[in-house]
Scaffold this motif. Structure first.
Motif, PDB file in Angstrom:
ATOM      1  N   LYS A 142       4.040  22.027   2.958  1.00  0.00           N
ATOM      2  CA  LYS A 142       3.103  22.034   4.100  1.00  0.00           C
ATOM      3  C   LYS A 142       2.238  20.771   4.166  1.00  0.00           C
ATOM      4  N   TYR A 143       2.520  19.787   3.284  1.00  0.00           N
ATOM      5  CA  TYR A 143       1.742  18.542   3.319  1.00  0.00           C
ATOM      6  C   TYR A 143       1.881  17.916   4.711  1.00  0.00           C
ATOM      7  N   PRO A 144       0.759  17.475   5.344  1.00  0.00           N
ATOM      8  CA  PRO A 144       0.861  16.974   6.728  1.00  0.00           C
ATOM      9  C   PRO A 144       1.749  15.732   6.849  1.00  0.00           C
ATOM     10  N   TYR A 182      -2.383  -2.019  -3.751  1.00  0.00           N
ATOM     11  CA  TYR A 182      -3.742  -1.504  -3.547  1.00  0.00           C
ATOM     12  C   TYR A 182      -3.768   0.009  -3.693  1.00  0.00           C
ATOM     13  N   PHE A 183      -4.703   0.474  -4.518  1.00  0.00           N
ATOM     14  CA  PHE A 183      -4.859   1.903  -4.781  1.00  0.00           C
ATOM     15  C   PHE A 183      -6.329   2.275  -4.598  1.00  0.00           C
ATOM     16  N   GLY A 184      -6.569   3.495  -4.131  1.00  0.00           N
ATOM     17  CA  GLY A 184      -7.942   3.950  -3.907  1.00  0.00           C
ATOM     18  C   GLY A 184      -8.567   4.459  -5.204  1.00  0.00           C
ATOM     19  N   LEU A 185      -9.836   4.144  -5.377  1.00  0.00           N
ATOM     20  CA  LEU A 185     -10.547   4.648  -6.561  1.00  0.00           C
ATOM     21  C   LEU A 185     -10.871   6.133  -6.421  1.00  0.00           C
ATOM     22  N   LYS A 186     -10.578   6.687  -5.255  1.00  0.00           N
ATOM     23  CA  LYS A 186     -10.754   8.134  -5.094  1.00  0.00           C
ATOM     24  C   LYS A 186      -9.890   8.872  -6.119  1.00  0.00           C
ATOM     25  N   ASP A 187      -8.674   8.387  -6.292  1.00  0.00           N
ATOM     26  CA  ASP A 187      -7.778   8.958  -7.304  1.00  0.00           C
ATOM     27  C   ASP A 187      -7.971   8.128  -8.571  1.00  0.00           C
ATOM     28  N   LEU A 196      -2.307   9.235   7.529  1.00  0.00           N
ATOM     29  CA  LEU A 196      -3.219   8.117   7.255  1.00  0.00           C
ATOM     30  C   LEU A 196      -4.593   8.337   7.866  1.00  0.00           C
ATOM     31  N   HIS A 197      -5.612   7.956   7.097  1.00  0.00           N
ATOM     32  CA  HIS A 197      -7.002   8.052   7.554  1.00  0.00           C
ATOM     33  C   HIS A 197      -7.717   6.765   7.172  1.00  0.00           C
ATOM     34  N   GLU A 198      -9.026   6.740   7.398  1.00  0.00           N
ATOM     35  CA  GLU A 198      -9.791   5.505   7.151  1.00  0.00           C
ATOM     36  C   GLU A 198      -9.679   5.018   5.697  1.00  0.00           C
ATOM     37  N   GLY A 199      -9.493   5.942   4.765  1.00  0.00           N
ATOM     38  CA  GLY A 199      -9.324   5.544   3.361  1.00  0.00           C
ATOM     39  C   GLY A 199      -8.082   4.675   3.194  1.00  0.00           C
ATOM     40  N   HIS A 200      -6.954   5.152   3.734  1.00  0.00           N
ATOM     41  CA  HIS A 200      -5.721   4.367   3.685  1.00  0.00           C
ATOM     42  C   HIS A 200      -5.909   3.035   4.437  1.00  0.00           C
ATOM     43  N   ILE A 201      -6.560   3.136   5.596  1.00  0.00           N
ATOM     44  CA  ILE A 201      -6.703   1.941   6.441  1.00  0.00           C
ATOM     45  C   ILE A 201      -7.492   0.841   5.710  1.00  0.00           C
ATOM     46  N   SER A 202      -8.470   1.267   4.895  1.00  0.00           N
ATOM     47  CA  SER A 202      -9.242   0.255   4.151  1.00  0.00           C
ATOM     48  C   SER A 202      -8.333  -0.503   3.180  1.00  0.00           C
ATOM     49  N   LEU A 203      -7.358   0.197   2.595  1.00  0.00           N
ATOM     50  CA  LEU A 203      -6.419  -0.478   1.684  1.00  0.00           C
ATOM     51  C   LEU A 203      -5.509  -1.428   2.477  1.00  0.00           C
ATOM     52  N   ILE A 204      -5.065  -0.956   3.641  1.00  0.00           N
ATOM     53  CA  ILE A 204      -4.184  -1.783   4.483  1.00  0.00           C
ATOM     54  C   ILE A 204      -4.917  -3.072   4.897  1.00  0.00           C
ATOM     55  N   VAL A 233       0.852  -1.190   0.000  1.00  0.00           N
ATOM     56  CA  VAL A 233       0.000   0.000   0.000  1.00  0.00           C
ATOM     57  C   VAL A 233       0.890   1.244   0.000  1.00  0.00           C
ATOM     58  N   PRO A 234       1.084   1.856  -1.164  1.00  0.00           N
ATOM     59  CA  PRO A 234       1.881   3.088  -1.196  1.00  0.00           C
ATOM     60  C   PRO A 234       1.048   4.298  -0.775  1.00  0.00           C
ATOM     61  N   THR A 235       1.596   5.120   0.110  1.00  0.00           N
ATOM     62  CA  THR A 235       0.858   6.303   0.573  1.00  0.00           C
ATOM     63  C   THR A 235       1.822   7.484   0.745  1.00  0.00           C
ATOM     64  N   CYS A 292      -9.618   0.044  -4.840  1.00  0.00           N
ATOM     65  CA  CYS A 292     -10.475  -0.137  -3.658  1.00  0.00           C
ATOM     66  C   CYS A 292     -11.455   1.030  -3.534  1.00  0.00           C
ATOM     67  N   PRO A 293     -12.682   0.734  -3.020  1.00  0.00           N
ATOM     68  CA  PRO A 293     -13.742   1.747  -2.969  1.00  0.00           C
ATOM     69  C   PRO A 293     -13.375   3.000  -2.166  1.00  0.00           C
ATOM     70  N   ILE A 294     -14.019   4.091  -2.502  1.00  0.00           N
ATOM     71  CA  ILE A 294     -13.774   5.376  -1.818  1.00  0.00           C
ATOM     72  C   ILE A 294     -14.398   5.345  -0.419  1.00  0.00           C
ATOM     73  N   VAL A 295     -13.599   5.687   0.579  1.00  0.00           N
ATOM     74  CA  VAL A 295     -14.123   5.796   1.943  1.00  0.00           C
ATOM     75  C   VAL A 295     -14.475   7.263   2.193  1.00  0.00           C
ATOM     76  N   ARG A 296     -15.654   7.484   2.789  1.00  0.00           N
ATOM     77  CA  ARG A 296     -16.182   8.845   2.916  1.00  0.00           C
ATOM     78  C   ARG A 296     -16.446   9.238   4.366  1.00  0.00           C
TER      79      ARG A 296
HETATM   80  P1  AMP Z   1      -2.202   9.344  -0.737  1.00  0.00           P
HETATM   81  O1  AMP Z   1      -1.606   9.183   0.614  1.00  0.00           O
HETATM   82  O2  AMP Z   1      -3.131  10.493  -0.865  1.00  0.00           O
HETATM   83  O3  AMP Z   1      -1.163   9.284  -1.832  1.00  0.00           O
HETATM   84  O4  AMP Z   1      -3.101   8.067  -0.955  1.00  0.00           O
HETATM   85  C1  AMP Z   1      -2.566   6.762  -0.863  1.00  0.00           C
HETATM   86  C2  AMP Z   1      -3.584   5.789  -1.387  1.00  0.00           C
HETATM   87  O5  AMP Z   1      -4.769   5.869  -0.600  1.00  0.00           O
HETATM   88  C3  AMP Z   1      -4.004   6.097  -2.837  1.00  0.00           C
HETATM   89  O6  AMP Z   1      -4.139   4.863  -3.542  1.00  0.00           O
HETATM   90  C4  AMP Z   1      -5.331   6.778  -2.665  1.00  0.00           C
HETATM   91  O7  AMP Z   1      -6.194   6.634  -3.771  1.00  0.00           O
HETATM   92  C5  AMP Z   1      -5.878   6.032  -1.449  1.00  0.00           C
HETATM   93  N1  AMP Z   1      -6.930   6.832  -0.802  1.00  0.00           N
HETATM   94  C6  AMP Z   1      -6.840   8.119  -0.377  1.00  0.00           C
HETATM   95  N2  AMP Z   1      -8.026   8.546   0.110  1.00  0.00           N
HETATM   96  C7  AMP Z   1      -8.887   7.499  -0.024  1.00  0.00           C
HETATM   97  C8  AMP Z   1     -10.258   7.311   0.281  1.00  0.00           C
HETATM   98  N3  AMP Z   1     -10.995   8.291   0.811  1.00  0.00           N
HETATM   99  N4  AMP Z   1     -10.814   6.119   0.022  1.00  0.00           N
HETATM  100  C9  AMP Z   1     -10.073   5.110  -0.536  1.00  0.00           C
HETATM  101  N5  AMP Z   1      -8.769   5.221  -0.843  1.00  0.00           N
HETATM  102  C10 AMP Z   1      -8.177   6.402  -0.599  1.00  0.00           C
END
Ligand code: AMP
Length: 280
Positions: free
Chosen positions: A70-72, A145-150, A33-41, A27-29, A173-177
């Motif tokens: 300034k990225y967190p 694993y990559f998020g479909l958000k991007d 990290l938030h719930e979106g990342h956690i779903s991929l993990i 899982v590259p990030t 992986c599906p978008i977490v909201r």
């Molecule tokens: P980032 O840290 O923004 O580069 O994101 C790392 C990975 O997490 C990428 O594959 C993103 O698409 C995925 N990601 C970020 N936000 C979400 C989200 N809300 N739901 C699902 N995946 C996400």
């Protein structure tokens, strides 16, 4: 959980893991990290023997006026999240380790890099595909694993992996909201609570568009309706609203059966993206 900084060491671990016949999920990030990342993990941990998460704020995917500095970077919290979610290796390379002074090799997927986010973020996807190919060569995962958000990023990476014969299977992986529908993002932290609430309207307008697409409404009107409702959000500056074939990302025709409706909008000067896949 082991924290690895050195790419060579990470690569050795990957080779050893493969030798033992164990599968690697990756899982590259960029951290925060938030719930979106956690779903991929979670998906990776469930489907692989070993999970590697990388945190790397990749300088070459940020434009000169973007938020690289300034990225967190809440690294302690990120480490705890990874530990808690059973990550085996946290890969934390330094920029100097990945790009030395004489670095000069870039990976670019031409076909998808001229529209949507590519227009307002020139060079962004080249930075993403370059770092992802480097990371895939270092971690050598069976699955990534990559998020479909991007969404555009996902399509580009899948194409790159196929074109360059990476052995890694790319999974979207599906978008977490958030509760109000706002797609989770590390950048949501820049919004005030009031505007975070208002930004929930992005998803509401996409849900309405999905219904309209299903009832075969004219796609130009659907895009216009989304723009109208986004413009009602105070401070909103629309970057794009696009309706494209969900697989090829070619501009959709009225007859296209399945599309992705994707938006990018700045709210309080924070660039937010979201999308929805719709079928007739
Ligand atoms: P980032 O840290 O923004 O580069 O994101 C790392 C990975 O997490 C990428 O594959 C993103 O698409 C995925 N990601 C970020 N936000 C979400 C989200 N809300 N739901 C699902 N995946 C996400």
């Amino acid at each position: 959980m082991k924290v690895i900084k050195n790419p060579l060491q990470m690569q050795k671990i990957a080779l050893l893991t493969a030798k033992k016949g164990k599968s690697i999920g990756f899982v590259p990030t960029m951290g925060a990290l938030h719930e979106g990342h956690i779903s991929l993990i979670k998906k990776s941990v469930k489907s692989n023997d070993i999970t590697v998460v990388s945190i790397f704020v990749n300088p070459i995917q940020f434009g000169p006026k973007e938020d690289f500095s300034k990225y967190p970077r809440p690294i302690l919290n990120d480490k705890n999240i990874c530990k808690k979610n059973k990550v085996d290796f946290l890969f934390l390379p330094d920029a100097d380790n990945l790009y030395d002074k004489n670095y000069s090799t870039y990976v670019e997927v031409n076909k998808y890099s001229q529209f949507m986010c590519a227009v307002s973020r020139p060079g962004h996807f080249k930075g993403v595909t370059t770092v992802v190919s480097k990371l895939l060569n270092i971690v050598m995962p069976d699955n990534a694993y990559f998020g479909l958000k991007d969404y555009q990023q996902y399509v580009i990476i899948k194409k790159m992996s196929a074109d360059l014969n990476f052995k890694t299977k790319i999974t979207g992986c599906p978008i977490v909201r958030e509760k109000n529908g706002l797609a989770m993002s590390s950048r949501n932290k820049y919004l005030t609570p009031e505007y975070k609430e208002k930004a929930g309207n992005i998803f509401k307008s996409l849900l309405k568009a999905k219904q309209d697409f299903k009832s075969n409404k004219n796609i130009k009107s659907i895009a216009a309706d989304i723009k109208k409702s986004l413009n009602k959000i105070e401070t909103a500056i629309i970057d794009y609203v696009e309706i494209r074939d969900w697989q090829t990302l070619e501009a959709a025709k009225q007859s296209t059966k399945t599309v992705v409706i994707a938006v990018a909008v700045k709210i309080q000067n924070v660039r937010l993206i979201d999308n929805i896949v719709c079928s007739k």
